[in-house]
Every structure is written in C-alpha cells, then in structure tokens.
Motif scaffolding. Structure first.
Motif, PDB file in Angstrom:
ATOM      1  N   ARG A   8      20.914   5.988  20.896  1.00  0.00           N
ATOM      2  CA  ARG A   8      20.589   5.667  22.297  1.00  0.00           C
ATOM      3  C   ARG A   8      21.010   4.232  22.625  1.00  0.00           C
ATOM      4  O   ARG A   8      21.509   3.935  23.698  1.00  0.00           O
ATOM      5  N   ILE A   9      20.868   3.329  21.644  1.00  0.00           N
ATOM      6  CA  ILE A   9      21.305   1.943  21.853  1.00  0.00           C
ATOM      7  C   ILE A   9      22.829   1.903  22.016  1.00  0.00           C
ATOM      8  O   ILE A   9      23.358   1.244  22.916  1.00  0.00           O
ATOM      9  N   LEU A  10      23.547   2.638  21.159  1.00  0.00           N
ATOM     10  CA  LEU A  10      25.017   2.699  21.236  1.00  0.00           C
ATOM     11  C   LEU A  10      25.459   3.204  22.604  1.00  0.00           C
ATOM     12  O   LEU A  10      26.341   2.619  23.240  1.00  0.00           O
ATOM     13  N   TYR A  32      18.169  -3.575  26.500  1.00  0.00           N
ATOM     14  CA  TYR A  32      17.670  -2.223  26.208  1.00  0.00           C
ATOM     15  C   TYR A  32      16.381  -2.293  25.383  1.00  0.00           C
ATOM     16  O   TYR A  32      15.394  -1.630  25.685  1.00  0.00           O
ATOM     17  N   CYS A  33      16.387  -3.127  24.330  1.00  0.00           N
ATOM     18  CA  CYS A  33      15.236  -3.168  23.412  1.00  0.00           C
ATOM     19  C   CYS A  33      14.058  -3.948  23.987  1.00  0.00           C
ATOM     20  O   CYS A  33      12.934  -3.824  23.498  1.00  0.00           O
ATOM     21  N   THR A  67      22.505  -3.419   7.949  1.00  0.00           N
ATOM     22  CA  THR A  67      23.332  -3.460   9.158  1.00  0.00           C
ATOM     23  C   THR A  67      22.566  -2.945  10.368  1.00  0.00           C
ATOM     24  O   THR A  67      22.597  -3.555  11.439  1.00  0.00           O
ATOM     25  N   TYR A  68      21.861  -1.815  10.192  1.00  0.00           N
ATOM     26  CA  TYR A  68      21.170  -1.103  11.267  1.00  0.00           C
ATOM     27  C   TYR A  68      22.172  -0.792  12.368  1.00  0.00           C
ATOM     28  O   TYR A  68      23.192  -0.140  12.114  1.00  0.00           O
ATOM     29  N   CYS A  69      21.985  -1.341  13.603  1.00  0.00           N
ATOM     30  CA  CYS A  69      22.923  -1.026  14.697  1.00  0.00           C
ATOM     31  C   CYS A  69      24.114  -1.993  14.737  1.00  0.00           C
ATOM     32  O   CYS A  69      24.995  -1.842  15.570  1.00  0.00           O
ATOM     33  N   ILE A 102      29.498  -0.025  17.618  1.00  0.00           N
ATOM     34  CA  ILE A 102      29.017  -1.174  18.392  1.00  0.00           C
ATOM     35  C   ILE A 102      29.863  -2.406  18.076  1.00  0.00           C
ATOM     36  O   ILE A 102      30.256  -3.157  18.974  1.00  0.00           O
ATOM     37  N   ILE A 103      30.208  -2.587  16.800  1.00  0.00           N
ATOM     38  CA  ILE A 103      31.044  -3.718  16.371  1.00  0.00           C
ATOM     39  C   ILE A 103      32.447  -3.592  16.972  1.00  0.00           C
ATOM     40  O   ILE A 103      33.029  -4.561  17.445  1.00  0.00           O
TER      41      ILE A 103
END
Ligand SMILES: O=C(NCCCOCn1ccc2cnccc21)c1cc(-c2ccc(F)cc2)cc(O)c1O
Ligand SMILES: [Mg+2]
Length: 216
Positions: A8-10, A32-33, A67-69, A102-103
């Motif tokens: 959802r963040i992506l 977003y967060c 790494t996570y997101c 994302i990167i």
C-alpha cells in the motif's frame, strides 16, 4: 485487506511521488505513514539524524540491515557520492521487492540482498569484492543487533567505521546498547529521539493505540 502494508505504501509512492526525485519519495512515505497508517520506517525525525551521520561519514561502502520498504535505503543512497556502493539485507522477499520498486522510483541504485543476516554477513567478504564497510545502518530484529555486530567485527569493519542503530531504546536493544557503551573498541553516542510517526498530524488511526494492540 488483500495487500500488505508495504505494497500500500508502494502504491501511494507510485501515485504521488515524482519519478527520479528521492525527496518526493521520502515525503510520500512520511505523509502516508503519518496520516493513513503507521509503519516502521525510520521516519523523518530520526531520518534527519541518519542524514547528518551519513554526510559527516561520507562513506564509500555502506551496509544496511533491515530494508523493509526501502525508506532509510533511499535516505542513505540519495546522500552518497557517485561510485559509492550501498548493500541492504532484507529477509522478507515481498518486502525486498517493494523496496526495489520504491528505490527505483527514487532513481537510485542499491543492491538488495534477500536472506538472514546471520547467513549472509559471513558470506559478504567473498560475495562482494569489497574490503570493509565504512558505514552500517542497523534496523532489523532488535535481538540480532549484538550478534550481527560481532559477525561484522570479523573482518568487515575497520578503525573509523561508523555503526548507527535505530530503536536501541524503543522497542530496545539493551544488550547491543550495553556492549557499545562499554566496549573499548567503540566511542558511542546516543541521539535521543521519538518513535516514528507519533506526533499527531491529524487523520488516520491513533497509532499509539493501534501499535499497543499490535505489540500486545
Ligand atoms: O521490528 C522492527 N524492525 C525490524 C523488522 C524485522 O526485521 C527482520 N529482518 C529484516 C532484515 C533481516 C535480516 N536478517 C534477519 C532479520 C531481518 C521495528 C519495530 C518498531 C516498533 C516500535 C513500536 C511498536 F509498538 C511496534 C514496532 C519500530 C522500528 O523502527 C523497527 O525497526
Ligand atoms: Mg527501526
């Protein structure tokens, strides 16, 4: 809901952030967060500490554990000079794929290694043709901080290497904190801060209550 929080963040990043603009990617994740749903990115407040340490260290070889997101990965990579190499280890393949996208949206180039630090760190010397890491950002399982630091000490660090660890008081990595504060090998510095995304920006679920429910 069908998608994971990182997905959802992506999707939010892909919708609102300018392609190739790392700062707009960071701002998209942070908004977003802060407003929609909490996530365990290092966030903007602690992210400013990370920025300052990276700029002061000017590292050529960087390792990130967790790494996570890819939020902190983007934070670090956007400040590195051309030719510097950043490797990030993520154990969850789905999270690793989200981070790659994302990167990539930020226009940055990072090597994401998928696996457990305890397996991968001993292989890094052979796997990557690098000597030592100049900077390490530690943000994975809090119970693994100390064990993995000791793995890194077996020939992946040099005098002057800098380690920066998130969450040493919340959720906490007490054994790591004690070791770093008492070992003659390190000069330790503590940066007081606050857990990511807790200052109420209005909107979104009250993260404190949600988090406590998650934690319990
Ligand atoms: O748990 C956290 N992070 C770790 C993720 C798993 O990492 C697993 N992992 C990732 C690569 C990797 C490689 N090898 C082994 C495990 C490996 C983490 C948790 C919180 C938090 C604070 C308050 C709460 F109420 C609830 C949560 C905040 C943070 O900033 C965090 O970083
Ligand atoms: Mg963290």
């Amino acid at each position: 809901s069908g998608t994971s929080r990182p997905v959802r963040i992506l999707h939010h990043v892909q919708k609102v952030a300018q392609y190739g603009d790392a700062q707009s990617v960071l701002s998209a994740v942070d908004s977003y967060c802060s407003k929609i749903e909490w996530a365990m990115n290092v966030g903007d407040l602690k992210g400013q500490i990370l920025d300052a340490v990276v700029l002061e260290t000017r590292p050529h070889y960087v390792l990130e554990l967790g790494t996570y997101c890819g939020y902190s990965t983007v934070r670090i990579a956007r400040l590195l000079p051309p030719g510097a190499r950043l490797f990030s280890i993520e154990m969850n393949p789905q999270y690793a794929q989200v981070a790659r996208e994302i990167i990539q949206h930020a226009g940055l180039d990072v090597d994401i290694l998928v696996g457990c630090t305890s397996d991968l760190i001993p292989q890094l010397k052979k796997k990557l043709d690098i000597e030592k890491f100049d900077f390490v950002f530690i943000d994975h399982w809090k119970v693994s901080y100390l064990r993995d630091t000791k793995l890194l000490e077996c020939d992946l660090l040099r005098p002057g290497s800098v380690l920066l660890a998130d969450n040493v008081t919340c959720p906490g990595a007490p054994d790591y904190l004690h070791y770093m504060r008492t070992s003659p090998r390190y000069e330790s510095q503590y940066f007081p801060s606050r857990l990511e995304y807790l200052s109420r920006g209005g909107g979104g679920a009250l993260p404190g209550i949600k988090l406590l429910l998650n934690v319990t």
